[in-house]
Design a protein around this motif. Structure first.
Motif, mmCIF file in Angstrom:
data_model
loop_
_atom_site.group_PDB
_atom_site.id
_atom_site.type_symbol
_atom_site.label_atom_id
_atom_site.label_comp_id
_atom_site.label_asym_id
_atom_site.label_seq_id
_atom_site.Cartn_x
_atom_site.Cartn_y
_atom_site.Cartn_z
ATOM 1 N N ALA A 28 0.964 -1.205 -0.085
ATOM 2 C CA ALA A 28 -0.213 0.232 0.088
ATOM 3 C C ALA A 28 1.109 1.090 0.135
ATOM 4 O O ALA A 28 0.679 2.416 -0.427
ATOM 5 C CB ALA A 28 -0.866 0.299 1.248
ATOM 6 N N ALA A 29 1.785 1.396 0.918
ATOM 7 C CA ALA A 29 2.842 2.253 0.648
ATOM 8 C C ALA A 29 3.383 2.511 -0.484
ATOM 9 O O ALA A 29 3.840 3.457 -0.085
ATOM 10 C CB ALA A 29 3.709 2.423 2.030
ATOM 11 N N ALA A 30 3.505 1.795 -1.201
ATOM 12 C CA ALA A 30 4.412 1.156 -2.167
ATOM 13 C C ALA A 30 3.765 2.064 -3.387
ATOM 14 O O ALA A 30 3.956 2.592 -4.808
ATOM 15 C CB ALA A 30 5.485 0.410 -3.034
ATOM 16 N N LEU A 31 2.517 1.613 -3.645
ATOM 17 C CA LEU A 31 1.161 2.388 -4.061
ATOM 18 C C LEU A 31 1.590 2.832 -4.232
ATOM 19 O O LEU A 31 0.498 4.209 -5.185
ATOM 20 C CB LEU A 31 0.148 1.370 -4.201
ATOM 21 N N GLY A 32 0.824 3.479 -2.849
ATOM 22 C CA GLY A 32 0.405 5.232 -3.398
ATOM 23 C C GLY A 32 1.447 6.340 -2.454
ATOM 24 O O GLY A 32 1.290 7.481 -3.024
ATOM 25 N N MET A 33 2.602 6.303 -3.103
ATOM 26 C CA MET A 33 3.812 7.302 -3.404
ATOM 27 C C MET A 33 3.107 8.146 -4.218
ATOM 28 O O MET A 33 4.076 8.963 -5.138
ATOM 29 C CB MET A 33 5.277 6.339 -3.464
ATOM 30 N N GLU A 34 2.692 7.489 -5.634
ATOM 31 C CA GLU A 34 2.298 7.987 -7.203
ATOM 32 C C GLU A 34 0.897 8.985 -6.483
ATOM 33 O O GLU A 34 0.238 7.392 -6.345
ATOM 34 C CB GLU A 34 2.314 7.280 -8.179
#
Length: 220
Positions: A28-34
């Protein structure tokens, strides 16, 4: 692959289902960076996958293969009920049999959990755009085989689900997606998703060809 984000578009809505909370949080954190990607819900089982996708109707759902209720069971059910949502397996299994089973069940993507955050974001965007993805080097030959046309059947309509048949009947009767959606108490987006499945299963290019095929088969 490095599909650029479109800042003017609404964010892609994503559901993550995995029975390891810490892993879910990392994804979720990796996807939420964009800004063009938004995780709208998280779950830990096949049952929760069905509930969350039904509730949120996301653009993409990421599923673990080995989770309570079974990842493959979830793929089968999601593909039948919510064809507008692209299903991607995110798993540790590099077994070719698992890749084959997942793609045949309806998954549009299969990636290993060692994937980088940057690559995962790119894959999610490409799946939403209609592409199919399998981790490079992992049964790549299977991708070509499973993405190709199926062997023709005596009755091409026999591959359609009951819901897909209802929608095709509406198309054959000259109804628009909006009218079909109203008649069946669905959203117009859902009807479009079902119609995409119908065109692929019947190996036709557009609604007109699908309607003609339905009429021919019905008359025969």
């Amino acid at each position: 692959m490095n599909t650029p984000a479109n800042p003017s578009a609404l964010p892609l809505r994503i559901v993550i289902v995995d029975d390891h909370p810490l892993f879910r949080e990392g994804v979720a954190a990796a996807l939420g960076m964009e800004p063009d990607l938004e995780v709208v819900a998280e779950g830990s089982s096949a049952e929760e996958a069905l509930q969350l996708v039904g509730q949120h109707l996301p653009d993409v759902v990421l599923l673990d293969l080995n989770m309570p209720g079974g990842g493959l069971n979830a793929v089968n059910a999601l593909s039948a009920r919510y064809p507008v949502t692209r299903v991607m397996m995110l798993t540790v299994s590099a077994d070719e049999a698992d890749v084959t089973a997942a793609l045949r069940a309806g998954a549009r993507g299969y990636a290993l959990k060692g994937i980088s955050g940057r690559e995962l974001r790119s894959v999610v965007r490409s799946l939403h755009a209609g592409e199919v993805y399998v981790t490079p080097g992992l049964a790549a030959s299977l991708l070509l085989e499973l993405s190709g046309p199926r062997r023709p059947t005596t009755d091409p309509l026999s591959e359609l689900t009951a819901r897909e048949r209802q929608i095709l009947e509406g198309v054959a009767a000259g109804r628009s997606n909006k009218e079909i959606a109203r008649d069946l108490d669905l959203t117009e987006k859902t009807v479009k998703g079902y119609m995409t499945n119908v065109l692929q299963k019947l190996h036709v290019r557009n609604r007109v060809e699908a309607a003609l095929l339905a009429v021919r088969q019905g008359g025969g």
